[in-house]
Each structure stands twice: as structure tokens, then as C-alpha cells.
Design an enzyme around this catalytic site. Sequence first.
Site, mmCIF file in Angstrom:
data_model
loop_
_atom_site.group_PDB
_atom_site.id
_atom_site.type_symbol
_atom_site.label_atom_id
_atom_site.label_comp_id
_atom_site.label_asym_id
_atom_site.label_seq_id
_atom_site.Cartn_x
_atom_site.Cartn_y
_atom_site.Cartn_z
ATOM 1 N N CYS A 1 -6.495 -14.047 -12.833
ATOM 2 C CA CYS A 1 -6.134 -13.147 -13.941
ATOM 3 C C CYS A 1 -4.704 -13.330 -14.409
ATOM 4 O O CYS A 1 -4.253 -12.612 -15.312
ATOM 5 C CB CYS A 1 -6.367 -11.696 -13.549
ATOM 6 S SG CYS A 1 -5.393 -11.172 -12.118
ATOM 7 N N CYS B 1 -3.596 -17.707 0.282
ATOM 8 C CA CYS B 1 -4.584 -18.361 1.130
ATOM 9 C C CYS B 1 -3.871 -19.292 2.110
ATOM 10 O O CYS B 1 -3.046 -20.124 1.703
ATOM 11 C CB CYS B 1 -5.584 -19.148 0.276
ATOM 12 S SG CYS B 1 -6.859 -19.980 1.241
ATOM 13 N N HIS C 1 -10.133 -10.585 -6.535
ATOM 14 C CA HIS C 1 -10.220 -12.029 -6.715
ATOM 15 C C HIS C 1 -10.083 -12.777 -5.401
ATOM 16 O O HIS C 1 -10.574 -13.903 -5.274
ATOM 17 C CB HIS C 1 -9.152 -12.495 -7.700
ATOM 18 C CG HIS C 1 -9.415 -12.057 -9.104
ATOM 19 N ND1 HIS C 1 -8.411 -11.927 -10.050
ATOM 20 C CD2 HIS C 1 -10.577 -11.715 -9.741
ATOM 21 C CE1 HIS C 1 -8.933 -11.523 -11.200
ATOM 22 N NE2 HIS C 1 -10.250 -11.391 -11.031
ATOM 23 N N HIS D 1 -12.479 -15.743 -4.189
ATOM 24 C CA HIS D 1 -11.943 -17.045 -3.780
ATOM 25 C C HIS D 1 -12.472 -17.434 -2.401
ATOM 26 O O HIS D 1 -12.821 -18.607 -2.158
ATOM 27 C CB HIS D 1 -10.415 -16.983 -3.770
ATOM 28 C CG HIS D 1 -9.766 -18.204 -3.230
ATOM 29 N ND1 HIS D 1 -9.603 -19.369 -3.981
ATOM 30 C CD2 HIS D 1 -9.232 -18.468 -2.001
ATOM 31 C CE1 HIS D 1 -8.997 -20.282 -3.252
ATOM 32 N NE2 HIS D 1 -8.748 -19.760 -2.031
ATOM 33 N N CYS E 1 -8.752 -12.067 8.296
ATOM 34 C CA CYS E 1 -9.802 -13.064 8.496
ATOM 35 C C CYS E 1 -11.105 -12.498 7.951
ATOM 36 O O CYS E 1 -11.576 -11.448 8.428
ATOM 37 C CB CYS E 1 -9.951 -13.423 9.972
ATOM 38 S SG CYS E 1 -11.265 -14.611 10.307
ATOM 39 N N CYS F 1 -14.263 -12.559 10.502
ATOM 40 C CA CYS F 1 -14.113 -11.559 11.569
ATOM 41 C C CYS F 1 -13.981 -10.144 11.035
ATOM 42 O O CYS F 1 -14.168 -9.172 11.788
ATOM 43 C CB CYS F 1 -12.907 -11.898 12.436
ATOM 44 S SG CYS F 1 -13.015 -13.492 13.280
ATOM 45 N N CYS G 1 11.629 16.884 -4.229
ATOM 46 C CA CYS G 1 12.553 15.746 -4.146
ATOM 47 C C CYS G 1 13.668 16.028 -3.149
ATOM 48 O O CYS G 1 14.198 15.096 -2.531
ATOM 49 C CB CYS G 1 13.126 15.427 -5.520
ATOM 50 S SG CYS G 1 14.032 16.783 -6.294
ATOM 51 N N HIS H 1 17.755 16.442 -9.832
ATOM 52 C CA HIS H 1 16.863 15.576 -9.066
ATOM 53 C C HIS H 1 17.646 14.952 -7.929
ATOM 54 O O HIS H 1 18.808 14.553 -8.088
ATOM 55 C CB HIS H 1 16.276 14.489 -9.966
ATOM 56 C CG HIS H 1 15.278 13.609 -9.272
ATOM 57 N ND1 HIS H 1 14.116 14.085 -8.720
ATOM 58 C CD2 HIS H 1 15.288 12.271 -9.037
ATOM 59 C CE1 HIS H 1 13.439 13.090 -8.180
ATOM 60 N NE2 HIS H 1 14.136 11.970 -8.354
#
Length: 961
Positions: free
Chosen positions: A77, A113, A133, A137, A157, A160, A240, A907
Site C-alpha cells: 500500500c 520479513c 499485508h 505476504h 513466527c 508457530c 493531564c 494543559h
Amino acid sequence: MGKKAKKKARAPTKEIQTMEISKKVSEEPPSQAGEIAEGDVKAVKETQACVHFDKALNLEKVLDKIKSSRQIKCAECNEGVYGKRGTKAKGSKGKKDFSSSDPKSNNKAIWLCLECGCYVCGGVGLPNGPQSHVLRHSRVTRHRLVIQWENPQLRWCFPCQLLLPVEKEDNGEKKDVLSEVVKLIKGRSLNNLASSDIEDQCSGSGSITSDIKLEGAVTSDIEARDGYVVRGLVNLGNTCFFNSIMQNLLSLDRLRDHFLKENGSGVGGPLASSLRKLFTETKPEAGLKSVINPRAFFGSFCSKAPQFRGYDQHDSHELLRCLLDSLSTEESALRKKRGVSDNDEKSTTLIESVFGGETSSIVSCMECGHSSKVYEPFLDLSLPVPFKKSPPKKPQPVSRAKKAKLPPKRVPKNVSKVSKVSKVLPGMVLSELNSSGKSMAVTADSDTSCSSLAPLDNGPVLETPSVLTLDNNQASESASQSDTGFDGSWLDFIGPETSGDETNLDMQEDGIDNVITAEVNQIVPSPNIVANSSVSSGDQTLEGNTERLMQDYEEIAKAEANLDEKDVQAMQSDECPATSGISAEFSQASCIGCDPGIGESSSSVNPWDEEELPLVVADSQILYMPYKEISCNDKSVEGECEASSSFVTGDHEPQNSDFVDFGGLFDEPETTEGPVFGPPSKAEASGVGFMAFSSESDPEEIDDSDLPVSVERCLGHFTKHEILSDDNAWNCENCSKNLKLQRLREKRKSNEDESRSSNTSNGWVKENEDEGFGETEILAVKQDPNDTSCVKDHSSDGRKAARIHSADESESKGTQDEDEDSEKVITVKRDATKKVLINKAPPVLTIHLKRFSQDLRGRLSKLNGHVAFKEVIDLRQYMDSRCSGEDPPVYRLAGLVEHSGTMRGGHYVAYVRGGQRVKETDSSSTAWYNVSDAYVRQVSLEKVLHSEAYILFYERIFSQE
């Protein structure tokens, strides 16, 4: 042709079926995937060994791919790891399932990969999502191992269906086979982060991507496995202030060592247990989610500190103190249940061992030099910050609410308005300046019904104890209000000054040509009781006779000189007690604002009788004339006396219809200026006076005109000498003890002098004073009763015994007095100097800069401006005793809290140090991050040092580390 078309139409169906099958396969271990999605992740070390790792790993190919790749984007993509702009690649074929325009694309991460080095996108937690994806793959290429780019601790993996351990045992040693890959990933991540930020700012999209959301970004040093991942915290609703403090606490090494030690075997209370879960979620191997939800810990904390519930804004420093106190109290309660004594060396709680320090306060007397040292524990140092005083504003005229004018009272036409003057205190004399500047006097003559008005020269005024003297403004006010009637309250004499011309004009409108003289027929002893008097008025004009007034004045002076003291005492004894009390009270009031000569004459005695002469009044004087002698036995007079006293005290309301109560005239609510602290209300939105309840003063600035304000300067101001004097004088124990001994000596000496003087009065002390015990012993030997010579000795023995007994009594009395004096507490206030130093340096130094203040009116203000601070700070010059054997108190910055905005709304953000444990003073090996709730971005150290810090956290540097 038709058959071929049918075969082609079946192909996507098979693909969909395979996807569904893969989806079922990926969902086969629901326990592990579900636990990971929930955030309750097991440690990677506990996973089983993978049999595919050694066979499938192609390390050289992966390293070459990382070095040669320019951009880290998904091959399917074309979505980047940092930009995430959502652009489609040409080969994507516009499939909606894998398009980055999907709203779920924000929850994706880049996976690498480990067999071919291809970049593909997948889930942030696990790569086995149904629409990722990376799963496609793996299914197409049959590649089994992947590693997440943003968090290299995640190795997966696919066959597994589990995470791979980070370290692997090789010849008895644990090593990370992918350490080189991780180093390259970390180097490329920092470079791409900087370039991506620059591109976004140049393209104008900095509003979205300038605060880069590093979801699960790698911030820990893999070689030092004690690092942690900086992850955002979900804002639960104006929390916050809570998130900024928690980010700093999660970054402290000592707290991490305690809560992550032995996988949290030492379980504490509910608050400590929930805090341990937060520390576990920030472990490098547990970085499976982008944001941590601290709802469980915040709820556990609010159960102990309910003031932080709800959605209100709070002070982060207040929360820090309450949180540390709650953790310490919980641990102490658990120790008591376990039977751990407080005398044990390990009795200090975790909070005390991490944040606890000690200050020594040394106070020295400037008189005797005696000093006292007091040790006080602390968890943080609150340092005052010098600020610029706002320039004084121009005094604005105070607009006091005007008195509401009462409607005119309807009076019969035959009754003149002048008759209302009779309600004024009997015999009241008003003086006022006319247009010519001379004094116009009003005299009350009991013998004549005509009034006289004459210009007078300034001269001495004869006053009596029952005469009340007021100033010129009060006189003119009372004269101007004489036409509308006296309202029975002396507060009417306080008002704006009225000129003589205006008064004359008002009186002419009412038909009064000049000031009126009232003839008093029967006088009562109360200023507000209406007397039986008649006032002559009409069209006749009052002619002034200066010569007559001067003659009257001379006669008055002669009468005063001829008064006898006996007559005065007799006259005072016949006066009513209530009247004399009021007269005395009024005479004290008459001394205010009067001339010295007049004040002295006010102490003279009232010489007047029934046939008194006209009184001459000087400028700016209002006199209440004395009253006739009336017996207090009369019931009517008694009632009038009671009314008089209650009128003075304000506890009586007269029944006169003309009475107007001005008791609450000055009870006006105080209005405050400035904005209001807190959420606005409907009244504020509509412009109604919400300011009256709470307000906010103008923001102040730090005073850096002389020297730049820094933390070192604030510490120097905190530890400098302070002089204690006046109300803050010190109670010196040494001076009190010396004074006590001195008084005892003086008391003993005075007792001895009294005993000697009493014995001297008996006439025989001096004769036998030197014989003492010798004569007593002789008398004790001569005990033969037949011996006549012993008679005299026995008699003298009796005198001796009496003398000894009296001496014993005086001695016992003196001892008793000394005991009573010793029991009395004698305190002596002396000027002293005070100096506060740090006696014990804590492992974690917390510095709180006092930026918020409250003035005497309750208005809150914030101190804006930069206070300089360093990354490394040395406290040796602020210590009480110099460090000899132990490590010097040198600290390194670990994090800080910054507040932006005003008192109404703002903040809190946190700046924390990420990466490896600090072992050196070199700051180049660590990275800094700005965390604003769920958003995390990397910043430079220079930006951190230029922030407006509110709370600073410093970790002590030990040589053994």
C-alpha cells in the site's frame, strides 16, 4: 469462451475462501491473541522455542536490504512507517480491504520479513490480523519470520503462532542473534524521524504530523535490557495533571527496579499492585499497544483521594504529594499487619527510600549566641521564585452607592418644617461658614424665644464633659439635613461636605431665612429623645448682635472662674448614671479631630445650671448642650435613659415614625476585580457578576532584571540567612532560662531581706545572730531541771526555737515560691537568624517551583517565564555537612512537568528521558521525549532545557553505577 469465463470468475472465490481459512487459523489460539489485545501480555522469555528460526533466518540479506532501502514503506500500500499519509500505490489496484485510506490504517505498523527483507504493514500488536499485508505476504511467499520495525522486541513466527524470545542461549550464554538488525533499525528510525518532521513542517502539514505519534516507538537500549518504552497514557477526562506525573514516575529507575524485581513477587496493596501493572506495560518486550489505559490505577488512587474524582482540573504537584503519601501509608499499614516493628532498619517505606530527604533548620539567637538545630524530612523541595511586581495602578475613584432618598413625608400645612428641628439633640449648636468666610453661630437661649444670628470671630470654645464635638464636614452635613428632619442616627453626620451657600439656599426654599435657634423647655438626657421644646420661626429676620455675644462670652468666662469644686461634685452626684455614661462616651468622641486647646478644655466640669447663658461656638464645631438636672427616679426618665443607652449601642429601634435606620449603610459587599479561576458559569457567560465569588489576578512575570532566574538561584534564596524579628522573633530557650534564674535569685534575695527585716523588728536577732548553733548545743547539754540557771536558758531556748521555726517557715515559704516560679513558663522573644540547609540528599530529588500563588483577597495568579535549569546539578554548596566518604550529591535530570495556559484552564505535558539506564554524565546516548497524554514525540535536549518547568525530577548519580 463461456467456460473460461466461468473458471476465471471462480478464482476470487477461492481467494476469499483461503482468506477465511487463514482467518480461522489465525484465531485458533484465542487465549494468547486475546490476552495480548487486552494488554495483559506474558513475558517473551516464557514462550516456547521456535524450530523455524535457525532454518528460515537470512541475516545477510536482511542487513543488505536495510542498508540499501531509502524509504521504509509497505510494499503493498506504499504506507510509510512515520508519515502515514494514506497514499495508494499504483499496484494496489484500489482494493478497499488493503487501502491505507481505511480508518483502521492508523492502527498498523511496519513489519520486516527476516527472510527477504521486505517491508509490509500489519497490526501494531500482532501481525496475524485478517486484513494485514504481512499475513498476505507470508501466505504468498511462504516466509515465516517477521520483526516489527517500530519495536524490534516483537519477533513473530507464523507457523508457530507465537512470539520469539529476544535472547537465545548459545554455549551457556544468552545472546541476541538479531542485535545487528536492531542497531540498524534504531539508527534508521532516528534519521527518518528527523527527516519526516522537517518534510511535514515544510509542506505545511505540521499541525498534524509535528506531534508525531510514536506508537510503540523503540526508545530503549537493547544491550541494556533495563530500559523502558515511552508510551502515551489515555486522557480519562481532564487528567493531564495525572498523566504528566505518571510519565515521570514511570521513567525513574529506582521505582522500576522495585516494581519489576523478580516479576513482582512482593505484592503490596491494591494501589501498589495497580502501579506494578503500569510498569509492566512499559517493559520493552511488552510494547504491544500504542497507548496505556491507566483507568485501573487512577480508580484505585481516587478511592484513597476522592478529591480527584470527576472531571475537574487539579494541580499536578498536589496529586504527586497525595499519591506518594497514599503509597507510603498503604505500605506502612501492610507492615503493621505483618508485625514489622518501626524500630527496624528496614522500616522506611519505598517512597521514603526513593524520595525522602532531610533538611536542617539552624536558628541562632542574636543576643546570647545560643543556636538550635531541627531536622525535618521532605519528599520535595518547594522553592519560591522571584517575580516582578506589577506597576501600581492609578487610583480609581471609589464609587459608593448613594443613599436612597426617602419620599418626602406628608406634614400638615399648618405645621412648619422648622418644627422638625426639635428632634435634633436638645441644645445642639451648629456652626458654618457663610459666603464672607466668617463663622455663623446658632445659639440656643432658654430665656428667649427669638433666635439670633451673628458673625463671630474665631476664639476659644468652652466645652463640658457632656459636649460632643464633630468636625466641619459633619457640621455642614447636619445643617444641610436640618430641613428634612433628624433621622435619629449619628451616622448622618458622615457625608459629603456641603457648602454654606447651598445650605442657605435650601433653607430659604423651606421658608427659613437663617439658621434657627431652638428654645428648650424640658431637656432629657438622651441625644435622640424628642424634648418638650418650642422653636420660634416666622417671617421675622434674626439680627446679629456681636456686642451682646461678646458680653455673654465674658460672663461665661467669669462664671467658670467663680465655680467651686464642691458645687461641681454635688452637681455630678445628682446626674443620671446613664446620662453621665453617655456624656463621658461622647466626650471621648469629641476629642477626635479637635484642636489641642479644645481638647484640654473638654476636661473641665459642666458649670451650667438652668439659667445658662448663650454659648459661643467656633468653626467646625457641633455641640450638644448639657441637660437639666432630672431625678432618675422618674419612670419616664428611666425609660428615656434606657432608650439613650440602647441608641448608642445600636440595640434599640425607636418607635418614632420619622426614624430612618442607617445601621447597614456601610455594609456593602466587597467587589473584586480580575478573571475568575474555575469553570465559567451561566452568569459569567452572560456578563453577570460571577467575579464576586472568585477571581484571577493578572499573570505575573519572573523577575530576571538583575540576574537570570535559575534553579541554583532559587536554591540559594532557599538556603540563605533569614532574620527573625518583631512578630517572628524566636523564643530563645537560653535567654528564657537565664531570665528565670535571675528572677529566682531576686525572689530569694527579697525573701531573705524580708526575713531579716521581720527578725530585726523583734529586737534580739542581732545579739544572738552570731551565736547560732553553739548556743543551741549548750542548751541541749543543760537538761537538769533542778538547775535554776537553766530557766533563763530554757526561755532563751524557746525564743531560739521560735526564731528557728520562723526561719524554717520563711525558708519553706521561699522554697515554695521558688517552686511556683519554676512552674511558670517564661518565654523570651529574641531577634535571631535562621538558615535552612539540606542535611540528607535523597536518591531522587524533586524540585517544585512555586508558580501558582494566592493573594490576601483570595485571587489566584500564575507566574509565567522561564526558570533556567541544567541537566546536571550539584548540591554540595547547599548541604549542611560536606560529603566526605559518600558519593557527592550530583544529580542528573530524569524528567519534568510543564504547565501551559492560565489559572482558568491549561494543559500539563511531560518531558522524560528515554533509553538506557544512566551510567555516565554524557547525554548524547539518551533521547528525550515530549509526552502529551497519548501523543509521544522525540525532542532535543535543548528544547527540554528551554521549557517552563513546573516540577523537576533529578536522579542521583552513584559511582557504583
